[in-house]
Design a protein around this motif. Sequence first.
Motif, short mmCIF file in Angstrom:
data_model
loop_
_atom_site.label_atom_id
_atom_site.label_comp_id
_atom_site.label_asym_id
_atom_site.label_seq_id
_atom_site.Cartn_x
_atom_site.Cartn_y
_atom_site.Cartn_z
N ASP A 253 9.95 39.73 47.48
CA ASP A 253 10.74 38.72 48.20
C ASP A 253 11.89 39.37 48.96
O ASP A 253 12.17 39.01 50.10
CB ASP A 253 11.28 37.67 47.23
CG ASP A 253 10.21 36.75 46.69
OD1 ASP A 253 9.10 36.71 47.26
OD2 ASP A 253 10.49 36.04 45.69
N ALA A 254 12.56 40.33 48.30
CA ALA A 254 13.69 41.01 48.95
C ALA A 254 13.22 41.80 50.17
O ALA A 254 13.89 41.80 51.21
CB ALA A 254 14.39 41.92 47.96
N LEU A 255 12.07 42.47 50.06
CA LEU A 255 11.56 43.25 51.19
C LEU A 255 11.15 42.36 52.35
O LEU A 255 11.13 42.80 53.49
CB LEU A 255 10.37 44.11 50.74
CG LEU A 255 10.72 45.32 49.88
CD1 LEU A 255 9.45 46.00 49.40
CD2 LEU A 255 11.60 46.29 50.63
N GLY A 256 10.83 41.11 52.08
CA GLY A 256 10.43 40.18 53.13
C GLY A 256 11.57 39.34 53.66
O GLY A 256 11.35 38.41 54.42
N SER A 257 12.80 39.68 53.32
CA SER A 257 13.95 38.85 53.71
C SER A 257 14.46 39.21 55.11
O SER A 257 14.16 40.27 55.66
CB SER A 257 15.08 39.03 52.69
OG SER A 257 15.65 40.32 52.82
#
Length: 78
Positions: free
Chosen positions: A30-34
């Motif tokens: 999720d963090a990498l896709g933010s």
Amino acid sequence: MAVEDLGKKAADLAGQAGEFAKQNADKIQDALGSEQAEGISDKILGGAADLANKVTGGKFADQVEDVRANLDGKIGNE
């Protein structure tokens, strides 16, 4: 601290990092896709591409751009 001790400590930390990544894979993804990751990755990848082009005199600019675009597609939300 002896070199062997440093190696053992590094191996222990690497193991802990791997375990953390396994336990938090969804949160990490999720963090990498933010949006924030997108902005940071754009700056880092752009800077790295500029440096690579400067060092090579732009000789490999097309390949550098392909790598930058490929990595950019894997990080962030754009």
